[in-house]
Design an enzyme around this catalytic site. Structure first.
Site, short mmCIF file in Angstrom:
data_model
loop_
_atom_site.label_atom_id
_atom_site.label_comp_id
_atom_site.label_asym_id
_atom_site.label_seq_id
_atom_site.Cartn_x
_atom_site.Cartn_y
_atom_site.Cartn_z
CG HIS A 1 -5.49 -2.87 0.63
ND1 HIS A 1 -4.75 -2.64 -0.52
CD2 HIS A 1 -4.99 -2.03 1.57
CE1 HIS A 1 -3.85 -1.70 -0.29
NE2 HIS A 1 -3.98 -1.31 0.97
CB SER B 1 -0.95 -0.05 1.20
OG SER B 1 -2.05 0.80 1.03
#
Length: 252
Positions: free
Chosen positions: A232, A83
């Site tokens: 994610h 990320s």
């Protein structure tokens, strides 16, 4: 100064966490990889136990990593980022290409993203951190904004009990809030990046769209893509599969 932990011996792998995270988020995978590599977990600036600063950008985060590696006599390493940490890794590969052996990016693209963390910032900033008496008090406030218990527990890892009593945030919350537009924006990448690159993304995540793959491949010209059945937080949802993909890529 960047707080860090080192596991194992061998070729170095440096792992960079995401927004609101810290090095502890990656300890399980680091310990597994440490059977064959020297794995270095880093708290990026304004996160975890690293120094709080007055400015935040991917160029600065890349510079921090360069300084860290030089201070520890690491001339080059495999760089892995998730990320926000993945954006740091990509910027580092652009700014210091000679210091990157292989690049591993977890569920992020170098593009600009819409502001998906506003509610989290609102929840965190609603906590009167200098007045709360217990972790339960903090969770009760966060629960008003965030239904997902996993996200609440993840954010509460940032709680630090002060010696004199009470709590404070490990992260530099107000700076991160002010710098949020910098965190969202696309990277300043000049030309192409030639190092071998693995991009692992989640089938259930909205961070990487199928049309992003071509755009990423245009920049990272020696790239491999792997989709895993996860959201994610791939390292939390599919740790074994992710470890296998990392090992396979590093040995290729």
């Amino acid at each position: 100064m960047l707080n860090h932990k080192i596991y194992g011996q061998g070729d170095p792998i440096i792992i960079l966490h995401g927004l609101f995270g810290m090095l502890d988020n990656w300890q399980s995978i680091a310990k597994k990889l440490a059977t064959d590599y020297m794995v270095i977990l880093v708290d990026q600036r304004d996160h975890g136990k690293s120094d709080h600063t007055d400015s935040f950008s991917y160029s600065l985060l890349a510079d921090d990593l360069n300084e860290f590696m030089n201070d520890h006599w690491i001339h080059s390493a495999h760089i892995l980022g998730h990320s926000m940490g993945g954006k740091t890794a990509m910027q580092f590969a652009n700014d210091y290409p000679e210091m990157v052996e292989k690049l591993i990016i977890i569920d992020i693209a170098p593009k600009e993203y819409p502001p998906g963390h506003r509610l989290i910032f609102k929840a965190l900033r609603s906590v009167p951190i200098d007045k709360v008496k217990s972790r339960k008090d903090v969770e009760g406030i966060l629960k008003k904004y965030i239904d997902n218990i996993g996200i609440r527990l993840f954010l509460m890892k940032n709680l630090k009990r002060k010696k004199e009593g009470g709590f404070e945030w490990k992260m530099n919350l107000e700076l991160l809030h002010d710098a949020y537009p910098n965190i969202l924006k696309s990277l300043n990448i000049e030309g192409t990046i030639d190092c071998d690159t693995l991009l692992v993304y989640g089938a259930n995540s909205n961070y990487i769209k199928e049309n992003d793959v071509k755009d990423i491949n245009n920049i990272f010209q020696n790239s491999t893509f792997k989709k895993l059945n996860a959201g994610h937080w791939i390292h939390a949802e599919k740790p074994k599969e992710l470890e296998e993909e990392i090992r396979r890529f590093l040995l290729s």
